[in-house]
Design a protein around this motif. Sequence first.
Motif, PDB file in Angstrom:
ATOM      1  N   HIS A 121      -9.195  12.205  -0.948  1.00 46.11           N
ATOM      2  CA  HIS A 121      -8.207  11.361  -0.864  1.00 46.11           C
ATOM      3  C   HIS A 121      -6.976  11.558  -1.575  1.00 46.11           C
ATOM      4  O   HIS A 121      -6.981  11.740  -2.847  1.00 46.11           O
ATOM      5  CB  HIS A 121      -8.781   9.924  -0.812  1.00 46.11           C
ATOM      6  CG  HIS A 121      -9.500   9.338  -2.106  1.00 46.11           C
ATOM      7  ND1 HIS A 121      -8.872   8.607  -2.959  1.00 46.11           N
ATOM      8  CD2 HIS A 121     -10.626   9.856  -2.493  1.00 46.11           C
ATOM      9  CE1 HIS A 121      -9.512   8.474  -3.991  1.00 46.11           C
ATOM     10  NE2 HIS A 121     -10.595   9.276  -3.775  1.00 46.11           N
ATOM     11  N   THR A 144      -3.980   8.144   2.241  1.00 47.15           N
ATOM     12  CA  THR A 144      -4.249   6.913   2.023  1.00 47.15           C
ATOM     13  C   THR A 144      -3.039   5.901   2.091  1.00 47.15           C
ATOM     14  O   THR A 144      -1.808   6.746   1.920  1.00 47.15           O
ATOM     15  CB  THR A 144      -5.032   6.324   0.646  1.00 47.15           C
ATOM     16  OG1 THR A 144      -4.451   6.740  -0.418  1.00 47.15           O
ATOM     17  CG2 THR A 144      -6.494   7.223   0.733  1.00 47.15           C
ATOM     18  N   LYS A 145      -3.008   4.820   2.378  1.00 43.47           N
ATOM     19  CA  LYS A 145      -1.776   4.281   2.946  1.00 43.47           C
ATOM     20  C   LYS A 145      -1.872   2.934   1.719  1.00 43.47           C
ATOM     21  O   LYS A 145      -2.538   2.188   1.481  1.00 43.47           O
ATOM     22  CB  LYS A 145      -2.080   3.444   4.314  1.00 43.47           C
ATOM     23  CG  LYS A 145      -2.139   4.616   5.277  1.00 43.47           C
ATOM     24  CD  LYS A 145      -2.336   3.993   6.801  1.00 43.47           C
ATOM     25  CE  LYS A 145      -2.433   4.874   7.645  1.00 43.47           C
ATOM     26  NZ  LYS A 145      -3.090   4.519   9.151  1.00 43.47           N
ATOM     27  N   SER A 147      -0.711   0.184   2.808  1.00 40.84           N
ATOM     28  CA  SER A 147      -1.061  -1.111   3.493  1.00 40.84           C
ATOM     29  C   SER A 147      -2.448  -1.524   3.433  1.00 40.84           C
ATOM     30  O   SER A 147      -3.170  -2.406   3.626  1.00 40.84           O
ATOM     31  CB  SER A 147      -0.682  -1.078   4.972  1.00 40.84           C
ATOM     32  OG  SER A 147      -1.188   0.118   5.552  1.00 40.84           O
ATOM     33  N   ASP A 148      -3.195  -0.246   2.960  1.00 41.51           N
ATOM     34  CA  ASP A 148      -4.667  -0.623   2.613  1.00 41.51           C
ATOM     35  C   ASP A 148      -5.121  -0.573   1.044  1.00 41.51           C
ATOM     36  O   ASP A 148      -6.092  -0.203   0.913  1.00 41.51           O
ATOM     37  CB  ASP A 148      -5.610   0.798   3.242  1.00 41.51           C
ATOM     38  CG  ASP A 148      -5.293   0.736   4.806  1.00 41.51           C
ATOM     39  OD1 ASP A 148      -5.177  -0.234   5.524  1.00 41.51           O
ATOM     40  OD2 ASP A 148      -5.383   1.930   5.552  1.00 41.51           O
ATOM     41  N   ALA A 151      -7.058   2.638  -0.283  1.00 46.56           N
ATOM     42  CA  ALA A 151      -8.518   3.020  -0.527  1.00 46.56           C
ATOM     43  C   ALA A 151      -8.619   3.698   0.793  1.00 46.56           C
ATOM     44  O   ALA A 151      -7.616   4.126   1.741  1.00 46.56           O
ATOM     45  CB  ALA A 151      -9.224   1.528   0.191  1.00 46.56           C
ATOM     46  N   ASP A 153     -10.034   5.452   4.035  1.00 43.29           N
ATOM     47  CA  ASP A 153     -10.490   4.657   5.524  1.00 43.29           C
ATOM     48  C   ASP A 153     -11.520   5.663   5.937  1.00 43.29           C
ATOM     49  O   ASP A 153     -11.218   6.881   6.083  1.00 43.29           O
ATOM     50  CB  ASP A 153      -9.354   4.870   6.418  1.00 43.29           C
ATOM     51  CG  ASP A 153      -9.790   4.184   7.854  1.00 43.29           C
ATOM     52  OD1 ASP A 153     -10.756   3.812   7.988  1.00 43.29           O
ATOM     53  OD2 ASP A 153      -8.844   4.480   8.807  1.00 43.29           O
ATOM     54  N   THR A 185     -16.797  -0.265   1.811  1.00 42.15           N
ATOM     55  CA  THR A 185     -16.115   0.867   2.297  1.00 42.15           C
ATOM     56  C   THR A 185     -16.979   2.090   1.761  1.00 42.15           C
ATOM     57  O   THR A 185     -17.186   3.261   2.532  1.00 42.15           O
ATOM     58  CB  THR A 185     -14.748   1.400   1.838  1.00 42.15           C
ATOM     59  OG1 THR A 185     -13.817   0.201   2.316  1.00 42.15           O
ATOM     60  CG2 THR A 185     -14.062   2.403   2.127  1.00 42.15           C
TER      61      THR A 185
END
Length: 393
Positions: A121, A144-145, A147-148, A151, A153, A185
Motif C-alpha cells: 500500500h 490509499t486515500k 478520505s479513508d 487505510a 481498501d 479491515t
Amino acid sequence: MDWSTTIATQVAQIPRSGIRAFFDLVTGRSDIISLGVGEPDFVTPWNIREAAIYSLERGHTTYTSNYGLESLRRKIVTYVENFFGVSYNPLNEVLVTVGVSEAIDLALRALLNPGDEVLYHEPCYVSYAPSVSMAYGVAVPIATKKSDLFALDPAALEAAITPRTKVLMLNFPTNPTGAVAPVETLEAIARLCIKHDLVVLSDEIYSELRYDDVRHTSIASLPGMRERTLLLHGFSKAFAMTGFRLGYACGPEPLVSAMMKVHQYSMLCAPITSQEAAIEALENGTPAMLEMRESYRMRRNYLVKRLNDMGLDCHLPGGAFYVFPDVSRFSLSSKEFAERLLMEAKVAAVPGDAFGASGEGFLRCCYATAFELIREACDAMERFVDKLQKEAR
C-alpha cells in the motif's frame, strides 16, 4: 570503463531515496528546523545504554549464532506472544537482523523468483519498491486515500492481485501517514491472502506507538495467517535505538531458515553489543517507551491542530510519529512546496511524492522533534502559508 553500462540494471534504475536526497540540502545548516528524518529525538534510555556498555566491559565482542543470541530470541518470543498474541519457536522461527530493513531484504530474496509480483500500500516507506526490484521482483503499489485515512481498501487489494502475485507487504502503523488498520479491515485482507495463497510481510516497527487507545492487531494473529505471515519488528522506534541497527523476523520455519541462509553469507550476524542491549530493552524498557509515547502524543495533537488552523488539512494519525498534511490547494507540487518551505521558512519536511506517486499533494512532517522546535516550525510555516495565500490572490 563505461560505468553506465557496467552497473547492474536493477540497481542503476533505482532512484536515490527521496528523503535522503532532500535532506542533503539540510546537512550542516544550523538555521533549519527539521521535521524530516524519522528518528526519535530521545537518547536511548540509560539502562539500555548501560547494558551495551556492560556487554563491552565483560568482553562480549564475538560473533553470535547466525540466528542471533538464543537468550535474545527467547526474550523476543515472550515479548511477541505478550504483545502481538502470536507464539514462535525461538530456535528456528526467529531471526535477529541488522534492522528491519535487512529482514525485508532477506525475506524478498528468499521468496522471489524473477517476475514475481509484490503488492504494497502506498504512500509507503521509501525502501519497499527498491527492495523488491533488487530481488528481481515486480513492485505493484496500491494507492490509499486521504478520505479513508490512508487505510488499505480490501477491494483495491483484490483488484490488484494477478496470477503472478506472490507477496503482500503491510506496514501498520504506517510511515509516512500514521495510518492504522482496523481489525475488520485486516480480517478482510487475511481472507484474500488465504484465498489467493499470498505470503504476507508485516512490518510492525511502529506498533508500540499508538495513541488514543487505538488497538494494534497483527495480521499474523488472525486465523490461518501465522503459517503465511512474516512478522517484522525491531527496536529503533519504540526504544529510541536507531543507531543499534537491530530488528527481527518471526515466521514459519521454512521461510526463516531460507532467510538465514542469505543472512549467514551476507551479514553473518547482528552485532552482539546491540543484541545484549536489546535484551535489556525487552526486559525493562517499557516504562521509558511509554513516557516517550506520551510525549509524541502531545506533540502530535499540537502539530495537527496548528496545521489545520493554518489551512493545511491534516487528519489525526492513529500511530507512528508522522503527520501528512494536504498541501494540494496551492499551485505547487509537493517537492516545490517542500523546497520553498525550506528556503523561505527554514523548515525541512519531506515532499509526499518521496513515498510514491499517491503521496503527491502531501507533506510528511515528523513530530519526533523537541516540542519547542515544533512550535517554532509551526510559527514559520504559518507565515509561509500566509505568504502563499497572498500570492494566490
